[in-house]
Structures are given as structure tokens and as C-alpha cells.
Design a protein around this motif. Sequence first.
Motif, PDB file in Angstrom:
ATOM      1  N   LEU A  21     -79.781  38.160  32.229  1.00 26.22           N
ATOM      2  CA  LEU A  21     -79.350  37.101  33.145  1.00 26.22           C
ATOM      3  C   LEU A  21     -77.964  37.382  33.715  1.00 26.22           C
ATOM      4  N   LEU A  22     -77.052  37.830  32.867  1.00 25.46           N
ATOM      5  CA  LEU A  22     -75.692  38.101  33.319  1.00 25.46           C
ATOM      6  C   LEU A  22     -75.670  39.234  34.343  1.00 25.46           C
ATOM      7  N   ILE A  23     -76.542  40.226  34.160  1.00 28.34           N
ATOM      8  CA  ILE A  23     -76.635  41.298  35.152  1.00 28.34           C
ATOM      9  C   ILE A  23     -77.131  40.732  36.482  1.00 28.34           C
ATOM     10  N   ALA A  24     -78.180  39.904  36.423  1.00 24.95           N
ATOM     11  CA  ALA A  24     -78.729  39.312  37.641  1.00 24.95           C
ATOM     12  C   ALA A  24     -77.697  38.427  38.348  1.00 24.95           C
ATOM     13  N   LEU A  25     -76.802  37.810  37.567  1.00 22.55           N
ATOM     14  CA  LEU A  25     -75.755  36.971  38.149  1.00 22.55           C
ATOM     15  C   LEU A  25     -74.579  37.797  38.670  1.00 22.55           C
ATOM     16  N   GLY A  26     -74.583  39.099  38.399  1.00 29.47           N
ATOM     17  CA  GLY A  26     -73.569  39.996  38.943  1.00 29.47           C
ATOM     18  C   GLY A  26     -72.286  40.073  38.148  1.00 29.47           C
ATOM     19  N   PHE A  70     -84.893  28.532  33.508  1.00 27.79           N
ATOM     20  CA  PHE A  70     -84.085  27.949  34.574  1.00 27.79           C
ATOM     21  C   PHE A  70     -82.860  27.238  34.010  1.00 27.79           C
ATOM     22  N   GLY A  71     -83.025  26.583  32.857  1.00 30.42           N
ATOM     23  CA  GLY A  71     -81.883  25.939  32.220  1.00 30.42           C
ATOM     24  C   GLY A  71     -80.818  26.940  31.823  1.00 30.42           C
ATOM     25  N   ALA A  72     -81.248  28.095  31.313  1.00 32.78           N
ATOM     26  CA  ALA A  72     -80.302  29.143  30.928  1.00 32.78           C
ATOM     27  C   ALA A  72     -79.599  29.720  32.152  1.00 32.78           C
ATOM     28  N   ILE A  73     -80.343  29.900  33.245  1.00 25.00           N
ATOM     29  CA  ILE A  73     -79.731  30.396  34.482  1.00 25.00           C
ATOM     30  C   ILE A  73     -78.637  29.437  34.945  1.00 25.00           C
ATOM     31  N   GLU A  74     -78.969  28.157  34.991  1.00 24.38           N
ATOM     32  CA  GLU A  74     -78.007  27.161  35.459  1.00 24.38           C
ATOM     33  C   GLU A  74     -76.788  27.085  34.545  1.00 24.38           C
ATOM     34  N   GLN A  89     -73.064  28.354  35.853  1.00 25.66           N
ATOM     35  CA  GLN A  89     -71.946  27.417  35.886  1.00 25.66           C
ATOM     36  C   GLN A  89     -70.793  27.929  35.037  1.00 25.66           C
ATOM     37  N   ALA A  90     -71.097  28.421  33.841  1.00 24.71           N
ATOM     38  CA  ALA A  90     -70.046  28.881  32.936  1.00 24.71           C
ATOM     39  C   ALA A  90     -69.274  30.057  33.493  1.00 24.71           C
ATOM     40  N   THR A  91     -69.952  30.932  34.266  1.00 23.35           N
ATOM     41  CA  THR A  91     -69.311  32.136  34.784  1.00 23.35           C
ATOM     42  C   THR A  91     -68.899  32.006  36.249  1.00 23.35           C
ATOM     43  N   ASN A  92     -68.982  30.787  36.790  1.00 30.00           N
ATOM     44  CA  ASN A  92     -68.568  30.545  38.172  1.00 30.00           C
ATOM     45  C   ASN A  92     -69.385  31.367  39.165  1.00 30.00           C
ATOM     46  N   THR A  93     -70.702  31.404  38.936  1.00 25.14           N
ATOM     47  CA  THR A  93     -71.604  32.121  39.844  1.00 25.14           C
ATOM     48  C   THR A  93     -72.769  31.208  40.232  1.00 25.14           C
ATOM     49  N   THR A  94     -72.476  29.952  40.542  1.00 20.31           N
ATOM     50  CA  THR A  94     -73.543  28.986  40.784  1.00 20.31           C
ATOM     51  C   THR A  94     -74.415  29.340  41.987  1.00 20.31           C
ATOM     52  N   GLY A 153     -76.814  31.932  40.965  1.00 19.02           N
ATOM     53  CA  GLY A 153     -77.827  31.326  40.114  1.00 19.02           C
ATOM     54  C   GLY A 153     -78.883  30.595  40.925  1.00 19.02           C
ATOM     55  N   GLU A 154     -78.458  29.892  41.968  1.00 19.40           N
ATOM     56  CA  GLU A 154     -79.401  29.196  42.838  1.00 19.40           C
ATOM     57  C   GLU A 154     -80.302  30.201  43.554  1.00 19.40           C
ATOM     58  N   GLU A 155     -79.735  31.310  43.989  1.00 16.23           N
ATOM     59  CA  GLU A 155     -80.524  32.358  44.648  1.00 16.23           C
ATOM     60  C   GLU A 155     -81.588  32.904  43.693  1.00 16.23           C
ATOM     61  N   LEU A 156     -81.198  33.110  42.445  1.00 13.65           N
ATOM     62  CA  LEU A 156     -82.114  33.656  41.451  1.00 13.65           C
ATOM     63  C   LEU A 156     -83.271  32.691  41.204  1.00 13.65           C
ATOM     64  N   GLU A 157     -82.959  31.420  41.016  1.00 14.04           N
ATOM     65  CA  GLU A 157     -84.014  30.430  40.800  1.00 14.04           C
ATOM     66  C   GLU A 157     -84.926  30.327  42.017  1.00 14.04           C
ATOM     67  N   MET A 158     -84.341  30.354  43.224  1.00  9.80           N
ATOM     68  CA  MET A 158     -85.140  30.251  44.441  1.00  9.80           C
ATOM     69  C   MET A 158     -86.093  31.431  44.567  1.00  9.80           C
ATOM     70  N   ALA A 159     -85.629  32.619  44.196  1.00  8.72           N
ATOM     71  CA  ALA A 159     -86.481  33.807  44.270  1.00  8.72           C
ATOM     72  C   ALA A 159     -87.666  33.686  43.322  1.00  8.72           C
ATOM     73  N   ILE A 160     -87.405  33.240  42.097  1.00  5.66           N
ATOM     74  CA  ILE A 160     -88.485  33.075  41.122  1.00  5.66           C
ATOM     75  C   ILE A 160     -89.458  32.005  41.595  1.00  5.66           C
ATOM     76  N   ASP A 161     -88.923  30.885  42.051  1.00  5.40           N
ATOM     77  CA  ASP A 161     -89.762  29.776  42.521  1.00  5.40           C
ATOM     78  C   ASP A 161     -90.660  30.193  43.679  1.00  5.40           C
ATOM     79  N   SER A 162     -90.078  30.910  44.649  1.00  4.60           N
ATOM     80  CA  SER A 162     -90.852  31.284  45.831  1.00  4.60           C
ATOM     81  C   SER A 162     -91.979  32.243  45.470  1.00  4.60           C
ATOM     82  N   ASN A 163     -91.719  33.152  44.531  1.00  5.34           N
ATOM     83  CA  ASN A 163     -92.767  34.072  44.092  1.00  5.34           C
ATOM     84  C   ASN A 163     -93.879  33.343  43.350  1.00  5.34           C
ATOM     85  N   LEU A 164     -93.529  32.401  42.482  1.00  8.80           N
ATOM     86  CA  LEU A 164     -94.544  31.656  41.741  1.00  8.80           C
ATOM     87  C   LEU A 164     -95.350  30.752  42.676  1.00  8.80           C
ATOM     88  N   ALA A 165     -94.688  30.177  43.685  1.00  3.82           N
ATOM     89  CA  ALA A 165     -95.397  29.338  44.647  1.00  3.82           C
ATOM     90  C   ALA A 165     -96.389  30.163  45.460  1.00  3.82           C
TER      91      ALA A 165
END
Length: 363
Positions: A91-96, A178-182, A186-191, A194-206
Motif C-alpha cells: 500500500l505504501l508503495i502504491a501511495l508513493g 479500502f479502510g487501510a488505504i484511507e 491520511q497518516a502519510t498526507n497522501t489522501t 489514496g482516492e485515486e487508488l480506490e477509484m481505480a479498484i472500484d472502476s475495475n470491479l464495476a
Amino acid sequence: MKMTKMTALLLAAAMALTACGSTAAASSTAASEAASVEAAAAPEATAAPEEPAAETAVTYPLTVTDQLGREVTIEEEPKTLASGYYISTSLLIALGVQNELVGVEAKADKRNLYSLSAPEIQSLPSIGTAKEFDLEGCAALAPDLVIVPAKLKDSIPQMEEMGLTVLAVKPENQAGLFGAIELLAQATNTTARGEELEMAIDSNLAALAEAVAGTDAPSVYLAGNSSVLETAGPAMYQNTMIENANGTNAAASVEDTYWAEVSYEQILDWNPDYIILASDAEYDVDSVLNDAALADCTAVKESHVYQLPHAVEAVDSPVPASFLGSVYLASVLHPEQVTEEYYHAAADEFYGSFYGFTPESYE
């Protein structure tokens, strides 16, 4: 229209990731893969995805609630991180923020995802595992923030006595991921990331849900890492993966919350249409196909035995790319609706956007 629909869905997923700040190269790859599926067919019109919200400034001191329900105050924006769990490291890698890591879980040097996306972290000091966490070693690194699995809850008070700020994560299902991503964003100031990551997962599942809608759901027996006589019941993440792919879990009656041991007789009684081996299975497809005790099983008789992808990482655990396990499984269960090329393009787009590489193997 079937292939046209899939083309449109994949283009829509590529557009969503592009709007979320993905790399142009990755988006181009997915789009070209989609176009190659049916060059003569024009994709159905798809509304442009919404732009992600502007970055919300995170101010410190910051108080968050971790996935054990603990309120944790982070006094200053963390500049150094330690992760004792492969899912939080991914997750931390994905958050950059991989460059802020100063310590990682044991055996990080064995993980292909790290070697492909952030090889520098493979030489960082190990802080152990959930079973054998190195408290002193972690404290010696003096990280600003430590992320551990919820299984280490009994060790957290001792970590805090050592002056460490600790967050526990528990991404055991899609909501937990998703809870862990959020939480970590937030903790690492990369909100925004994090939103981009969740949106990507959501769009693929949809897109996947739309592709397999209306198809018959075959029964799937998902075999464990150690033996074909282990399976995942409905309490495990693997059950969600089967449902996402529009299959039914042959082991739906199992009540265990971890891998359940079953007999050959039980498998034959369930008589699944497909047997799917875990990503990290210590045995192979041929050993199942040649197992005399399973000769009368429909999945074996029809050669419907497959192993989940593992070349990059195990996609049958709730890592950020876990949705790819569902996409792959759907390509096995419903190959007319979800093609192998669709799976490859989804993997290229996601790993390119959030990990900076294109897989060389999709197995």
C-alpha cells in the motif's frame, strides 16, 4: 456486441485511471489492448469519469482511528516509516511513499512486486513478522510511524512504551482494504493518491460486474497453499474473489475462518465445476489433474483446473491489486465475456499507474 461491450468497459477503466493521474504510457497500453480486441467495432459511448477531488490538506497533530479501533495521534507528518506487513508495504508503495521506509517485514527480498517497483526497500532492515516481530530492531530504527498487522495487537502497548507511534491495519476483505488505504493515506498526507487508488479498484470491479452480469455461476473449489485438501470458506477473502467473478464457492458450507481441511470424499460430494489453486500453492495443476482420487470430479474430467497468478504477487490476498485475481478468475469461468487480453490490459494499466512497471508475465 459482446466484444464491443468488453472493449467499451476496458476503455472506460483506462479513462478512469487516466483521470486519476495514471501514467500516459500505461493508459495507452490499456487502450491499445482494448482496441485490438475488436478493431472494427466502435466502443459504446461512456460518460467521462469525474475528476478526483482536490487534495485535502492534512494538518498535524493528526488523530486517526486505526483498524483495531484505537485512536492514535500523529504529532508531525511522518518522514520515516516502518512496515511489518507485506500488505501495508504494498500500500505504501502504491501511495508513493516507499522512499520514506526505513524498515520492512521479513523476507521482503523474496517479493517480486518489490523488485519490480521499489527494489531499494529489499535491502532495508527487517523488523520481523507477525509471529516474530523484532521490537528492539524496530525501535532502533526510530521511525516516525510504524504500521503493523492487527495480529500484533498484544505487542502494541510495548511498542508505545518504547516511544513508537503505531497504526494497526486489518485489510481482510474489500472494505478492510479500502479502510487501510484511507487510514495510511491520511497518516502519510497522501489522501489524493489514496482516492485515486480506490477509484481505480472500484472502476475495475464495476466493469467486471457489468461484464459477467447475467452469466451462469459455476461452482468453484479454491484449493489452499499447502494442499488440494485445504479450501477457503465464505469467511475468507477468496470467497469475495469468487463472487466478484460470478462463481459460487463449492465450500460455502465451511465455517472455518481460515483454510479448512477437507477430504477427497467431500470434494467429490461437492463436485465443483472448477478447481482453482491458490497463487502460492506448493503443488501444481498437473498434480491435481493426475490425482487418481479426484478422477471422478467434474473439474478434473473437464480439465478445469487452474492456478491463480503469482508471477508478480499473490492476488488471492487483499493487496491493492487483489481485484486482478477476480478479473483473472472471471477470464477462466467466463472466457467469452472476459478475455485473457482484458485481464492482461487491466494488469498493465494498474501496475503501470501505481507501481511504475508493466508485468513481463501474467501467470
